[in-house]
Design a protein around this motif. Structure first.
Motif, short mmCIF file in Angstrom:
data_model
loop_
_atom_site.label_atom_id
_atom_site.label_comp_id
_atom_site.label_asym_id
_atom_site.label_seq_id
_atom_site.Cartn_x
_atom_site.Cartn_y
_atom_site.Cartn_z
N LEU A 117 0.83 -1.20 0.00
CA LEU A 117 0.00 0.00 0.00
C LEU A 117 0.86 1.25 0.00
O LEU A 117 0.59 2.21 -0.73
CB LEU A 117 -0.94 0.00 1.21
N ALA A 148 -5.83 -1.08 -2.33
CA ALA A 148 -5.43 0.32 -2.15
C ALA A 148 -6.57 1.26 -2.50
O ALA A 148 -6.83 2.25 -1.78
CB ALA A 148 -4.20 0.63 -3.00
N TYR A 151 0.66 3.94 -3.05
CA TYR A 151 0.21 5.31 -2.82
C TYR A 151 1.29 6.32 -3.19
O TYR A 151 0.99 7.37 -3.76
CB TYR A 151 -0.20 5.49 -1.35
#
Length: 323
Positions: A46, A305, A50
């Motif tokens: 994640l 995500a 991101y």
């Protein structure tokens, strides 16, 4: 990966009521009292996804094994202080100093490692002198730096209630991975108890969701059974389970950690490697090749995500409007 605009998320987060320390409204603790349920893998994937999408991300490693440094490829590098900086911030009040993860712009880390072994003993003493207030120790050192990031992810160790309590005391949200076996579900039940205790000192703490990790995508009966147990453990009327799940792929997991490359990076590496028959013709070894299943795992993490961001946005908008 599609996701809400960063500006919209920031505006919603700014209006969240009940957050007592500035900057902690986008802190996620990834936790389960059981080991081997995907906490570090989810944190690493994640965080990297991101950051690649343009978010400013901080990953905090509370584990003395420091497996996050393997997944993100910085073990043994200049930034790997084995948890010294985090330890001194927590016990001596020194400012926390996140460092940039090599090769991943936008992603900073607070490394864990063997120095965190001393933290458990210190925290045991703090419990006796400070009572429940000690549980906000990580929150207090994170608060001055957290506002510089769009997301803060805390990777937690298994079977260490003191350090898990520190993470829950600093987090706005709990994201809990679990396997469908008995061990993972027992760990979930134990964490549900810690979650209840943590809310006494950190009232804004909420359950963002539960993620099935290392599961068969077609085992619907097993998934339904786990959903019922999650609802019972947390006492919620509707399931907090996320629809996204991480499929089982031992080979991808091993290659990811060995190479210091997360799933979407392995997917890119697999696409650029020569065909297996070309490698054979050149006399190159093919055992270390990245299998095409890397794309399946990468897609699982992209879905996770996106769903995490969707849930964050919905929860923050709901909190801002008081609904």
């Amino acid at each position: 990966m599609t996701h809400p605009p960063q500006g919209a998320l920031a505006a919603a987060a700014a209006a969240v009521p009940g957050v007592d320390l500035p900057g902690l409204d986008r802190v996620l603790a990834i936790a389960n009292d059981k080991g081997g349920v995907g906490k570090t893998s989810i944190t690493a994937n994640l965080a990297a996804l991101y950051a690649a999408a343009g978010y400013r991300v901080l990953a905090v490693d509370l584990n003395r094994q420091a497996n996050l440094s393997d997944d993100l490829g910085y073990r043994g590098t200049a930034i790997d202080d084995q948890g010294s900086g985090l330890l001194m911030a927590l016990i001596a009040g020194q400012p926390l100093q996140p460092v940039e993860a090599p090769g991943r712009p936008g992603l900073h880390v607070v490394p864990g490692g063997v120095r965190l072994h001393d933290l458990t003993a210190v925290m045991t003493g703090r419990v006796q002198t400070e009572g429940a207030a000690w549980q906000r120790a990580l929150a207090r050192v994170l608060a001055p730096v957290a506002s510089a990031y769009d997301l803060v992810l805390i990777d937690t160790p298994p079977e260490n209630t003191l350090l898990i309590d520190l993470a829950l005391g600093a987090a706005r949200w709990l994201l809990m991975p679990t396997r469908t076996d008995a061990g993972g579900l027992v760990g979930m039940q134990l964490l549900a108890e810690r979650f209840t205790v943590a809310r006494r000192v950190n009232a804004p703490l909420g359950l963002l969701g539960v993620v099935l990790f290392g599961t068969s995508r077609t085992a619907r009966a097993i998934h339904a059974s786990v959903r019922e147990q999650v609802e019972a453990a947390f006492g919620l009327p509707s399931s907090p389970m996320l629809t996204a799940m991480i499929g089982h792929s031992e080979r991808i997991a091993n290659q990811s950690r060995a190479r210091g490359r997360v799933a979407h990076e392995l997917e890119s590496d697999a696409a650029s490697q020569p065909a297996w028959w070309e490698s054979l013709r050149r006399g190159e070894r093919v055992q270390g090749r990245i299998p095409p299943t890397a794309s399946n795992v990468a897609e699982d993490y992209r879905r996770l995500a996106a769903e995490v961001l969707d849930r964050l946005a919905a929860a923050e908008v709901q909190g801002a409007t008081g609904e």
